[in-house]
Design a protein around this motif. Structure first.
Motif, PDB file in Angstrom:
ATOM      1  N   VAL A  52       0.856  -1.183   0.000  1.00  0.00           N
ATOM      2  CA  VAL A  52       0.000   0.000   0.000  1.00  0.00           C
ATOM      3  C   VAL A  52       0.896   1.238   0.000  1.00  0.00           C
ATOM      4  CG1 VAL A  52      -1.764   1.255   1.300  1.00  0.00           C
ATOM      5  CG2 VAL A  52      -1.810  -1.244   1.233  1.00  0.00           C
ATOM      6  N   LYS A  53       0.698   2.114  -0.970  1.00  0.00           N
ATOM      7  CA  LYS A  53       1.537   3.313  -1.126  1.00  0.00           C
ATOM      8  C   LYS A  53       1.572   4.148   0.163  1.00  0.00           C
ATOM      9  CE  LYS A  53       3.920   6.302  -3.612  1.00  0.00           C
ATOM     10  NZ  LYS A  53       5.353   6.156  -3.565  1.00  0.00           N
ATOM     11  N   GLY A  54       0.417   4.317   0.816  1.00  0.00           N
ATOM     12  CA  GLY A  54       0.380   5.089   2.056  1.00  0.00           C
ATOM     13  C   GLY A  54       1.256   4.482   3.140  1.00  0.00           C
ATOM     14  N   LEU A  55       1.288   3.146   3.219  1.00  0.00           N
ATOM     15  CA  LEU A  55       2.143   2.484   4.214  1.00  0.00           C
ATOM     16  C   LEU A  55       3.616   2.588   3.823  1.00  0.00           C
ATOM     17  CD1 LEU A  55       0.051  -0.682   5.130  1.00  0.00           C
ATOM     18  CD2 LEU A  55       0.408   1.383   6.501  1.00  0.00           C
ATOM     19  N   VAL A  56       3.907   2.505   2.539  1.00  0.00           N
ATOM     20  CA  VAL A  56       5.282   2.688   2.074  1.00  0.00           C
ATOM     21  C   VAL A  56       5.761   4.084   2.475  1.00  0.00           C
ATOM     22  CG1 VAL A  56       6.746   2.927   0.016  1.00  0.00           C
ATOM     23  CG2 VAL A  56       5.098   1.041   0.167  1.00  0.00           C
ATOM     24  N   ASN A  57       4.914   5.096   2.228  1.00  0.00           N
ATOM     25  CA  ASN A  57       5.273   6.480   2.570  1.00  0.00           C
ATOM     26  C   ASN A  57       5.447   6.661   4.078  1.00  0.00           C
ATOM     27  OD1 ASN A  57       5.138   7.080  -0.147  1.00  0.00           O
ATOM     28  ND2 ASN A  57       3.098   7.964  -0.029  1.00  0.00           N
ATOM     29  N   ARG A  58       4.527   6.083   4.840  1.00  0.00           N
ATOM     30  CA  ARG A  58       4.629   6.203   6.304  1.00  0.00           C
ATOM     31  C   ARG A  58       5.901   5.537   6.811  1.00  0.00           C
ATOM     32  NH1 ARG A  58       0.084   5.113  10.862  1.00  0.00           N
ATOM     33  NH2 ARG A  58       1.440   5.315  12.683  1.00  0.00           N
ATOM     34  N   ARG A  59       6.203   4.341   6.323  1.00  0.00           N
ATOM     35  CA  ARG A  59       7.408   3.642   6.770  1.00  0.00           C
ATOM     36  C   ARG A  59       8.652   4.441   6.412  1.00  0.00           C
ATOM     37  NH1 ARG A  59       3.703   0.287   8.551  1.00  0.00           N
ATOM     38  NH2 ARG A  59       3.672   1.989  10.035  1.00  0.00           N
ATOM     39  N   GLN A  60       8.647   5.134   5.269  1.00  0.00           N
ATOM     40  CA  GLN A  60       9.804   5.961   4.903  1.00  0.00           C
ATOM     41  C   GLN A  60       9.953   7.147   5.867  1.00  0.00           C
ATOM     42  OE1 GLN A  60      12.379   5.373   2.742  1.00  0.00           O
ATOM     43  NE2 GLN A  60      11.378   3.380   2.841  1.00  0.00           N
ATOM     44  N   ALA A  61       8.828   7.749   6.251  1.00  0.00           N
ATOM     45  CA  ALA A  61       8.874   8.855   7.217  1.00  0.00           C
ATOM     46  C   ALA A  61       9.367   8.346   8.574  1.00  0.00           C
ATOM     47  CB  ALA A  61       7.505   9.507   7.343  1.00  0.00           C
ATOM     48  N   GLU A  62       8.875   7.184   8.990  1.00  0.00           N
ATOM     49  CA  GLU A  62       9.346   6.590  10.244  1.00  0.00           C
ATOM     50  C   GLU A  62      10.841   6.265  10.144  1.00  0.00           C
ATOM     51  OE1 GLU A  62       5.199   4.423  11.702  1.00  0.00           O
ATOM     52  OE2 GLU A  62       6.659   3.280  10.539  1.00  0.00           O
ATOM     53  N   TYR A  63      11.257   5.779   8.989  1.00  0.00           N
ATOM     54  CA  TYR A  63      12.664   5.447   8.774  1.00  0.00           C
ATOM     55  C   TYR A  63      13.539   6.690   8.949  1.00  0.00           C
ATOM     56  CZ  TYR A  63      16.950   3.994   6.409  1.00  0.00           C
ATOM     57  OH  TYR A  63      18.263   3.733   6.107  1.00  0.00           O
ATOM     58  N   ARG A  64      13.110   7.801   8.363  1.00  0.00           N
ATOM     59  CA  ARG A  64      13.882   9.043   8.481  1.00  0.00           C
ATOM     60  C   ARG A  64      14.002   9.470   9.957  1.00  0.00           C
ATOM     61  NH1 ARG A  64      11.113   9.926   3.697  1.00  0.00           N
ATOM     62  NH2 ARG A  64       9.472  11.170   4.685  1.00  0.00           N
ATOM     63  N   MET A  65      12.883   9.392  10.696  1.00  0.00           N
ATOM     64  CA  MET A  65      12.924   9.727  12.120  1.00  0.00           C
ATOM     65  C   MET A  65      13.820   8.736  12.868  1.00  0.00           C
ATOM     66  SD  MET A  65       9.919   9.785  15.038  1.00  0.00           S
ATOM     67  CE  MET A  65       8.946  11.065  14.317  1.00  0.00           C
ATOM     68  N   CYS A  66      13.636   7.475  12.577  1.00  0.00           N
ATOM     69  CA  CYS A  66      14.388   6.403  13.226  1.00  0.00           C
ATOM     70  C   CYS A  66      15.888   6.598  13.022  1.00  0.00           C
ATOM     71  CB  CYS A  66      13.932   5.072  12.630  1.00  0.00           C
ATOM     72  SG  CYS A  66      14.533   3.601  13.492  1.00  0.00           S
TER      73      CYS A  66
END
Length: 156
Positions: free
Chosen positions: A136-150
């Motif tokens: 799901v594109k929205g989950l891909v985008n969210r995981r990328q944002a979490e990755y950047r924070m992480c």
């Protein structure tokens, strides 16, 4: 009365609430999510019926409570949770809120956190990008944002 340790205080709490709230979006009328689960507010599913309604204030309170519950569940499978850099920790609470503490506690991300591999944990968290068996594109985008924070935390 037993108190549960939390790292969701002050600026950290504000950052996480705004981060998760932005990704989840606010819906004050219950609806069925992408896989058909009744959902309300900022992605709440526990005990939700499709006819449920909530105010923004109720949703905000629900999100605060739920984030702390997910943090508490996450902390139970981390050893030791307070050594994890704060931004990495917050990204993992966001992940746990989205996928559930059961899935988080069984994850490679959790295993890598427990071994002190912050970068590897951030990477493993991005793997949770599917709903109903499809990416799901929205989950891909969210995981990328979490990755950047992480990774901001992992590089501290």
């Amino acid at each position: 009365m037993k108190t549960t340790k939390t790292r969701l205080v002050g600026a950290s709490a504000v950052l996480l609430v705004s981060f998760v709230g932005a990704w989840e979006g606010l819906r004050t009328e219950a609806y069925k999510d992408i896989v058909g689960v009744p959902t309300i507010c900022y992605g709440e599913t526990k005990g939700v019926k499709v006819e449920d309604l909530a105010t923004k204030a109720e949703c905000d309170a629900m999100l605060n409570t739920s984030l702390k519950e997910h943090e508490a569940g996450m902390r139970q499978c981390l050893s030791p949770p307070d050594q994890i850099p704060i931004k990495t920790y917050l990204a993992m609470v966001s992940l746990s809120y989205n996928i559930g503490t059961g899935a988080f506690c069984k994850s490679t991300a959790r295993r890598r956190l427990n071994s002190g591999d912050w970068v590897g944990a951030c990477e493993a968290a991005t793997w949770f990008n599917r709903a109903g068996g499809r990416k799901v594109k929205g989950l891909v985008n969210r995981r990328q944002a979490e990755y950047r924070m992480c990774m901001q935390g992992a590089r501290e």
